[in-house]
Design a protein around this motif. Structure first.
Motif, PDB file in Angstrom:
ATOM      1  N   ARG A  86       0.839  -1.208   0.000  1.00  0.00           N
ATOM      2  CA  ARG A  86       0.000   0.000   0.000  1.00  0.00           C
ATOM      3  C   ARG A  86       0.871   1.253   0.000  1.00  0.00           C
ATOM      4  O   ARG A  86       0.617   2.195  -0.737  1.00  0.00           O
ATOM      5  N   ASP A 120       1.059   4.052  -2.942  1.00  0.00           N
ATOM      6  CA  ASP A 120       0.823   5.471  -2.639  1.00  0.00           C
ATOM      7  C   ASP A 120       1.967   6.336  -3.166  1.00  0.00           C
ATOM      8  O   ASP A 120       1.741   7.364  -3.802  1.00  0.00           O
ATOM      9  N   THR A 177       2.481  -7.413   2.062  1.00  0.00           N
ATOM     10  CA  THR A 177       1.176  -7.141   2.668  1.00  0.00           C
ATOM     11  C   THR A 177       1.283  -6.883   4.164  1.00  0.00           C
ATOM     12  O   THR A 177       0.320  -6.457   4.773  1.00  0.00           O
TER      13      THR A 177
END
Length: 85
Positions: free
Chosen positions: A30, A34, A77
């Motif tokens: 993530r 970003d 993750t």
């Protein structure tokens, strides 16, 4: 001790390219996405502002695809705070 940001490092002698961000082990998937999406937005907006483009949008898209492929296999993750490094 002075703490610097990734954005500051990218402009310095330790410049990271999009694929290095995609393969960085200290960021989650993530966080990588970003950063890469922010970088892509800046790369697309740079020619309009008259600033030189550091990375081509296709290079950033390739790095995003690399992160997504890894995330589908469970890579990146979890954070390294769990002692996985």
């Amino acid at each position: 001790m002075v703490f610097d940001t990734l954005k500051q490092r990218m402009c310095g002698k330790d410049q990271l390219n999009p694929m290095q961000i995609a393969r960085h082990t200290l960021f989650t998937a993530r966080e990588k996405l970003d950063l890469l999406n922010q970088l892509k937005g800046e790369a697309i907006g740079a020619p309009v502002d008259g600033q030189p483009v550091a990375f081509e949008p296709q290079e950033i898209d390739d790095a995003i695809a690399h992160v997504r492929e890894g995330a589908s296999r469970g890579v990146g993750t979890q954070t390294v705070l769990r002692g996985d490094y």
